[in-house]
Design an enzyme around this catalytic site. Structure first.
Site, short mmCIF file in Angstrom:
data_model
loop_
_atom_site.label_atom_id
_atom_site.label_comp_id
_atom_site.label_asym_id
_atom_site.label_seq_id
_atom_site.Cartn_x
_atom_site.Cartn_y
_atom_site.Cartn_z
N ASP A 33 0.85 -1.19 0.00
CA ASP A 33 0.00 0.00 0.00
C ASP A 33 0.89 1.24 0.00
O ASP A 33 1.89 1.29 0.72
CB ASP A 33 -0.89 -0.01 1.24
CG ASP A 33 -2.03 0.98 1.15
OD1 ASP A 33 -1.76 2.19 0.97
OD2 ASP A 33 -3.20 0.57 1.26
N ILE A 34 0.53 2.25 -0.81
CA ILE A 34 1.34 3.47 -0.86
C ILE A 34 1.09 4.38 0.33
O ILE A 34 1.87 5.30 0.58
CB ILE A 34 1.16 4.24 -2.20
CG1 ILE A 34 -0.28 4.68 -2.38
CG2 ILE A 34 1.66 3.41 -3.37
CD1 ILE A 34 -0.47 5.66 -3.54
N GLY A 95 -16.39 2.29 4.16
CA GLY A 95 -15.08 2.91 4.02
C GLY A 95 -14.33 2.56 2.75
O GLY A 95 -13.14 2.85 2.64
N GLN A 96 -15.01 1.96 1.77
CA GLN A 96 -14.32 1.61 0.52
C GLN A 96 -14.03 2.88 -0.27
O GLN A 96 -14.91 3.70 -0.50
CB GLN A 96 -15.18 0.65 -0.31
CG GLN A 96 -14.45 0.13 -1.54
CD GLN A 96 -15.23 -0.95 -2.28
OE1 GLN A 96 -16.36 -1.28 -1.93
NE2 GLN A 96 -14.63 -1.49 -3.31
N HIS A 102 -10.53 -5.34 -2.81
CA HIS A 102 -9.17 -5.47 -2.31
C HIS A 102 -9.18 -5.85 -0.83
O HIS A 102 -10.00 -5.39 -0.06
CB HIS A 102 -8.33 -4.21 -2.55
CG HIS A 102 -8.92 -2.95 -2.03
ND1 HIS A 102 -10.01 -2.31 -2.61
CD2 HIS A 102 -8.56 -2.17 -0.98
CE1 HIS A 102 -10.28 -1.20 -1.94
NE2 HIS A 102 -9.42 -1.09 -0.95
N LEU A 103 -8.25 -6.71 -0.51
CA LEU A 103 -8.07 -7.20 0.85
C LEU A 103 -6.82 -6.53 1.42
O LEU A 103 -5.72 -6.69 0.88
CB LEU A 103 -7.89 -8.72 0.82
CG LEU A 103 -7.46 -9.42 2.10
CD1 LEU A 103 -8.48 -9.24 3.21
CD2 LEU A 103 -7.21 -10.90 1.83
N HIS A 104 -6.99 -5.75 2.48
CA HIS A 104 -5.86 -5.17 3.19
C HIS A 104 -5.32 -6.25 4.15
O HIS A 104 -6.10 -6.88 4.86
CB HIS A 104 -6.29 -3.98 4.06
CG HIS A 104 -6.80 -2.81 3.31
ND1 HIS A 104 -6.00 -1.73 3.00
CD2 HIS A 104 -8.03 -2.53 2.82
CE1 HIS A 104 -6.73 -0.84 2.36
NE2 HIS A 104 -7.97 -1.29 2.24
#
Length: 115
Positions: A33-34, A95-96, A102-104
């Site tokens: 993740d950036i 919160g998307q 995508h899976l954090h």
């Protein structure tokens, strides 16, 4: 394979936007993740465009299982030993922010927490 030309994650899958890859195969891509929330923060995404968990069908079960099982493997490879979190945000109230499933996966020591 479904692709949304306006989706930032689809552009990452296509190689149009660079990413720091942690894993890739025919079905999924995992990258750092950036804007990490933890020392190790990966995003695991399907290469096929699925907008959110609200769009998942029973046929997507094997893909979701693959994504979930990949998280622990990558955390171990990246040296995370004290635990980690899996998070999937769905829809605006969930919160998307990017509408590509995508899976954090977040782990590593968090020095801001008191022990």
């Amino acid at each position: 394979m479904s692709h949304d030309p306006n989706c930032i994650f689809c552009k990452i899958v296509a190689g149009q936007i660079p990413s720091r890859k942690a894993y890739e195969d025919d079905d999924v891509l995992a990258f750092h993740d950036i804007n990490p929330w933890a020392p190790v923060h990966l995003l695991i995404i399907p290469k096929r465009h699925i907008a959110s968990m609200a769009d998942v069908t029973q046929a997507d079960g094997p893909l979701l299982g693959k994504m979930a099982a990949l998280g622990p493997r990558l955390m171990k490879e990246l040296g995370v030993t004290g635990g980690f979190r899996h998070v999937i945000n769905t829809g605006p109230d969930g919160g998307q922010e990017v509408y590509h499933l995508h899976l954090h996966v977040m782990g590593g020591p968090r020095p801001w927490l008191k022990g």
